[in-house]
Design a protein around this motif. Structure first.
Motif, PDB file in Angstrom:
ATOM      1  N   SER A 282      -4.733  -7.032   5.768  1.00 52.14           N
ATOM      2  CA  SER A 282      -4.413  -7.725   4.232  1.00 52.14           C
ATOM      3  C   SER A 282      -3.403  -7.844   3.258  1.00 52.14           C
ATOM      4  O   SER A 282      -2.402  -8.228   2.795  1.00 52.14           O
ATOM      5  CB  SER A 282      -5.129  -8.365   3.922  1.00 52.14           C
ATOM      6  N   CYS A 283      -2.977  -6.073   3.799  1.00 50.09           N
ATOM      7  CA  CYS A 283      -1.422  -5.727   2.913  1.00 50.09           C
ATOM      8  C   CYS A 283      -0.932  -6.237   3.925  1.00 50.09           C
ATOM      9  O   CYS A 283      -0.747  -5.948   5.017  1.00 50.09           O
ATOM     10  CB  CYS A 283      -1.678  -4.124   3.159  1.00 50.09           C
ATOM     11  N   MET A 284       0.396  -5.978   2.745  1.00 46.78           N
ATOM     12  CA  MET A 284       1.857  -6.391   3.393  1.00 46.78           C
ATOM     13  C   MET A 284       2.707  -4.763   4.407  1.00 46.78           C
ATOM     14  O   MET A 284       1.874  -3.811   3.731  1.00 46.78           O
ATOM     15  CB  MET A 284       2.677  -6.447   2.437  1.00 46.78           C
ATOM     16  N   ASP A 285       3.118  -4.876   4.984  1.00 49.10           N
ATOM     17  CA  ASP A 285       4.093  -3.928   5.462  1.00 49.10           C
ATOM     18  C   ASP A 285       4.175  -2.757   4.625  1.00 49.10           C
ATOM     19  O   ASP A 285       4.566  -1.486   4.859  1.00 49.10           O
ATOM     20  CB  ASP A 285       5.246  -4.017   6.616  1.00 49.10           C
ATOM     21  N   GLN A 286       5.051  -3.368   3.710  1.00 44.33           N
ATOM     22  CA  GLN A 286       5.590  -2.002   2.321  1.00 44.33           C
ATOM     23  C   GLN A 286       4.820  -2.596   1.520  1.00 44.33           C
ATOM     24  O   GLN A 286       5.464  -3.517   0.961  1.00 44.33           O
ATOM     25  CB  GLN A 286       7.051  -2.519   2.707  1.00 44.33           C
ATOM     26  N   LEU A 287       4.141  -2.328   0.324  1.00 42.85           N
ATOM     27  CA  LEU A 287       3.273  -2.415  -1.020  1.00 42.85           C
ATOM     28  C   LEU A 287       3.751  -1.116  -1.769  1.00 42.85           C
ATOM     29  O   LEU A 287       3.629   0.153  -1.128  1.00 42.85           O
ATOM     30  CB  LEU A 287       1.947  -1.882  -0.400  1.00 42.85           C
ATOM     31  N   ASN A 288       4.546  -2.094  -2.371  1.00 39.95           N
ATOM     32  CA  ASN A 288       5.172  -0.912  -3.492  1.00 39.95           C
ATOM     33  C   ASN A 288       4.711  -0.745  -4.647  1.00 39.95           C
ATOM     34  O   ASN A 288       5.138  -1.718  -5.505  1.00 39.95           O
ATOM     35  CB  ASN A 288       6.180   0.151  -3.370  1.00 39.95           C
ATOM     36  N   VAL A 289       3.490  -0.311  -5.556  1.00 43.63           N
ATOM     37  CA  VAL A 289       2.914  -0.608  -6.471  1.00 43.63           C
ATOM     38  C   VAL A 289       3.462   0.020  -8.047  1.00 43.63           C
ATOM     39  O   VAL A 289       3.884   0.952  -7.838  1.00 43.63           O
ATOM     40  CB  VAL A 289       1.246  -0.409  -6.691  1.00 43.63           C
ATOM     41  N   THR A 290       4.213  -0.964  -8.758  1.00 39.99           N
ATOM     42  CA  THR A 290       5.218  -0.426  -9.601  1.00 39.99           C
ATOM     43  C   THR A 290       4.535  -0.325 -11.696  1.00 39.99           C
ATOM     44  O   THR A 290       3.094  -0.840 -11.282  1.00 39.99           O
ATOM     45  CB  THR A 290       6.301  -1.070 -10.340  1.00 39.99           C
ATOM     46  N   GLU A 291       4.853   0.826 -12.356  1.00 39.52           N
ATOM     47  CA  GLU A 291       3.510   1.517 -13.526  1.00 39.52           C
ATOM     48  C   GLU A 291       3.886  -0.533 -14.525  1.00 39.52           C
ATOM     49  O   GLU A 291       3.029  -0.967 -15.085  1.00 39.52           O
ATOM     50  CB  GLU A 291       4.431   1.620 -13.726  1.00 39.52           C
TER      51      GLU A 291
ATOM     52  N   GLU B 191       1.199  -5.378 -15.552  1.00 38.89           N
ATOM     53  CA  GLU B 191       0.353  -6.371 -15.746  1.00 38.89           C
ATOM     54  C   GLU B 191      -0.918  -6.572 -15.286  1.00 38.89           C
ATOM     55  O   GLU B 191      -1.870  -7.357 -16.388  1.00 38.89           O
ATOM     56  CB  GLU B 191       1.562  -7.282 -15.179  1.00 38.89           C
ATOM     57  N   MET B 192      -1.472  -5.906 -14.923  1.00 41.82           N
ATOM     58  CA  MET B 192      -3.194  -6.175 -14.023  1.00 41.82           C
ATOM     59  C   MET B 192      -3.642  -5.677 -15.482  1.00 41.82           C
ATOM     60  O   MET B 192      -4.758  -6.073 -15.160  1.00 41.82           O
ATOM     61  CB  MET B 192      -2.877  -5.238 -12.950  1.00 41.82           C
ATOM     62  N   LEU B 193      -3.888  -4.873 -16.345  1.00 43.49           N
ATOM     63  CA  LEU B 193      -4.362  -4.445 -16.677  1.00 43.49           C
ATOM     64  C   LEU B 193      -4.756  -5.474 -18.219  1.00 43.49           C
ATOM     65  O   LEU B 193      -5.437  -5.649 -18.950  1.00 43.49           O
ATOM     66  CB  LEU B 193      -3.788  -2.551 -17.307  1.00 43.49           C
ATOM     67  N   ASN B 194      -3.303  -5.809 -18.604  1.00 41.57           N
ATOM     68  CA  ASN B 194      -3.142  -7.067 -19.230  1.00 41.57           C
ATOM     69  C   ASN B 194      -3.955  -7.553 -19.121  1.00 41.57           C
ATOM     70  O   ASN B 194      -4.373  -9.128 -19.825  1.00 41.57           O
ATOM     71  CB  ASN B 194      -2.095  -6.965 -19.419  1.00 41.57           C
ATOM     72  N   GLN B 195      -3.811  -8.414 -17.462  1.00 39.60           N
ATOM     73  CA  GLN B 195      -4.631  -9.919 -17.388  1.00 39.60           C
ATOM     74  C   GLN B 195      -6.052  -9.371 -17.433  1.00 39.60           C
ATOM     75  O   GLN B 195      -7.224 -10.660 -17.343  1.00 39.60           O
ATOM     76  CB  GLN B 195      -3.968  -9.859 -15.928  1.00 39.60           C
TER      77      GLN B 195
ATOM     78  N   LEU C 106      -6.552   0.230  -5.913  1.00 39.56           N
ATOM     79  CA  LEU C 106      -5.010   1.296  -6.249  1.00 39.56           C
ATOM     80  C   LEU C 106      -5.718   2.154  -7.223  1.00 39.56           C
ATOM     81  O   LEU C 106      -5.921   2.072  -8.531  1.00 39.56           O
ATOM     82  CB  LEU C 106      -4.466  -0.092  -6.823  1.00 39.56           C
ATOM     83  N   VAL C 107      -4.823   3.265  -6.805  1.00 43.30           N
ATOM     84  CA  VAL C 107      -5.565   4.543  -7.730  1.00 43.30           C
ATOM     85  C   VAL C 107      -4.135   4.350  -8.792  1.00 43.30           C
ATOM     86  O   VAL C 107      -5.044   5.187  -9.955  1.00 43.30           O
ATOM     87  CB  VAL C 107      -5.020   5.479  -7.158  1.00 43.30           C
ATOM     88  N   LYS C 108      -3.268   3.513  -9.159  1.00 43.34           N
ATOM     89  CA  LYS C 108      -3.000   3.790 -10.519  1.00 43.34           C
ATOM     90  C   LYS C 108      -3.453   3.198 -11.397  1.00 43.34           C
ATOM     91  O   LYS C 108      -3.488   3.386 -12.573  1.00 43.34           O
ATOM     92  CB  LYS C 108      -1.325   3.408  -9.770  1.00 43.34           C
ATOM     93  N   TYR C 109      -4.173   2.616 -10.447  1.00 46.63           N
ATOM     94  CA  TYR C 109      -5.553   1.040 -11.734  1.00 46.63           C
ATOM     95  C   TYR C 109      -6.320   2.577 -11.733  1.00 46.63           C
ATOM     96  O   TYR C 109      -6.804   2.509 -13.025  1.00 46.63           O
ATOM     97  CB  TYR C 109      -5.617   0.104 -11.044  1.00 46.63           C
ATOM     98  N   ARG C 110      -7.203   2.692 -10.412  1.00 40.42           N
ATOM     99  CA  ARG C 110      -8.341   3.656 -10.831  1.00 40.42           C
ATOM    100  C   ARG C 110      -8.058   4.747 -12.079  1.00 40.42           C
ATOM    101  O   ARG C 110      -8.593   4.845 -13.391  1.00 40.42           O
ATOM    102  CB  ARG C 110      -9.036   3.704 -10.188  1.00 40.42           C
ATOM    103  N   ALA C 111      -6.593   5.213 -12.268  1.00 33.16           N
ATOM    104  CA  ALA C 111      -6.470   6.383 -12.800  1.00 33.16           C
ATOM    105  C   ALA C 111      -6.715   6.299 -14.162  1.00 33.16           C
ATOM    106  O   ALA C 111      -6.444   7.244 -15.377  1.00 33.16           O
ATOM    107  CB  ALA C 111      -5.546   7.627 -12.193  1.00 33.16           C
ATOM    108  N   ARG C 112      -5.708   5.215 -14.883  1.00 31.34           N
ATOM    109  CA  ARG C 112      -5.500   4.635 -16.159  1.00 31.34           C
ATOM    110  C   ARG C 112      -6.978   4.658 -16.745  1.00 31.34           C
ATOM    111  O   ARG C 112      -6.893   4.624 -18.276  1.00 31.34           O
ATOM    112  CB  ARG C 112      -4.725   3.150 -16.576  1.00 31.34           C
TER     113      ARG C 112
END
Length: 91
Positions: A7-16, A21-25, A64-70
């Motif tokens: 289900s992921c796109m070819d290039q997934l770049n997750v920014t800070e 925004e995910m944490l805020n939502q 997403l490790v950037k989310y989990r790690a926060r």
């Protein structure tokens, strides 16, 4: 094949900004987030893990490790033992 999720796109770049925004939502209280130095240390451990897929996703839990790690309550899901220094968060 790169082990990419179907289900992921070819290039997934997750920014800070996207993570913020995910944490805020999700209405995550800032008190539930680790300090920045702990966050960076966790991400460095993830970068060296062979279970990091495409630089963004943990193959053990699918997160997403950037989310989990926060988040302070989260731990590294590696089945052989956490790669993160959990005690450092509570010092």
């Amino acid at each position: 094949m790169s082990g990419q999720c179907k289900s992921c796109m070819d290039q997934l770049n997750v920014t800070e900004e996207m993570i913020d925004e995910m944490l805020n939502q999700a209405n995550i209280d800032k008190k539930r987030m680790v300090p920045k130095d702990v966050y960076i240390e966790r991400l460095e451990k993830c970068k060296t893990c062979p279970s990091l897929m495409d630089g963004t996703t943990c193959m053990h839990c699918g997160c997403l490790v950037k989310y989990r790690a926060r988040l302070i309550d989260n731990n590294c899901p590696n089945p052989t033992g956490s790669r993160w220094n959990v005690a450092k968060v509570f010092v």
